[in-house]
Design an enzyme around this catalytic site. Structure first.
Site, short mmCIF file in Angstrom:
data_model
loop_
_atom_site.label_atom_id
_atom_site.label_comp_id
_atom_site.label_asym_id
_atom_site.label_seq_id
_atom_site.Cartn_x
_atom_site.Cartn_y
_atom_site.Cartn_z
N CYS A 32 6.42 1.94 -4.10
CA CYS A 32 7.60 1.50 -3.04
C CYS A 32 8.91 1.92 -3.50
O CYS A 32 9.98 1.82 -2.94
CB CYS A 32 7.44 -0.01 -2.97
SG CYS A 32 7.98 -0.83 -4.63
N CYS A 63 3.83 -6.57 -5.76
CA CYS A 63 4.98 -6.68 -6.58
C CYS A 63 4.37 -7.37 -8.08
O CYS A 63 5.03 -7.20 -8.91
CB CYS A 63 5.68 -7.75 -5.69
SG CYS A 63 6.14 -7.06 -4.21
FE1 FES Z 1 8.25 -3.04 -4.10
FE2 FES Z 1 8.18 -5.53 -4.21
S1 FES Z 1 8.34 -4.37 -2.37
S2 FES Z 1 7.76 -4.31 -5.82
#
Ligand code: FES
Length: 152
Positions: free
Chosen positions: A61, A130
């Protein structure tokens, strides 16, 4: 400060409080109370100078987590983290540091994202990675510690 300035300051404080309240309300629609609490008030944030092990990982991400370990006789006596990531990542890393502090390297290396989820409660699907990012960063820091111990 004259009276008008004090009045203005308190209006600004009220506006800031109101904004924070509405941000928290919105966050609570998506995340558990514990996620929001840990994201707003994370524990063990920071860097350790001359750590015994450290790891930094950037997830797919684009968010990065860094973890620093201080180890004494194979026991993690201090752990700190930094991240530029989302609220659930801050919360995950914060919970992880609380779970890990005081544990042996061996015990800490067995911690999984599920252990963090157990504390945080449900996470929405697009944030399941996450806690994984937090755990992978810890594993990297432990690997680094082990490498350094062999070298010594
Ligand atoms: Fe990337 Fe939480 S959205 S680690």
């Amino acid at each position: 400060f004259d009276d008008t300035m004090t009045a203005k300051a308190s209006t600004l404080d009220e506006i800031a409080d109101e904004i924070q309240r509405s941000i928290i309300e919105d966050a609570l629609k998506e995340f558990s109370e514990r996620v929001v609490e840990e994201a707003i008030n994370p524990r063990n944030v920071g860097r350790i100078e001359s750590p015994d092990g450290e790891g930094t990982i950037t997830g797919s991400c684009g968010d990065t987590v860094a973890i620093f370990l201080k180890v004494d006789h194979d026991r993690i006596v201090d752990i700190r983290f930094l991240t530029d990531g989302c609220g659930p990542t801050i919360a995950s890393a914060s919970v992880l540091t609380q779970l890990v502090k005081g544990k042996t390297i061996e015990e800490a290396s067995r911690i999984e994202d599920q252990d963090i989820m157990q504390v945080l409660g449900e996470l929405p699907e697009d944030h399941l990675h996450c806690p994984v990012l937090a755990v992978n960063t810890l594993k990297e820091a432990i690997e680094d510690y082990r490498r350094r111990s062999v070298e010594d």
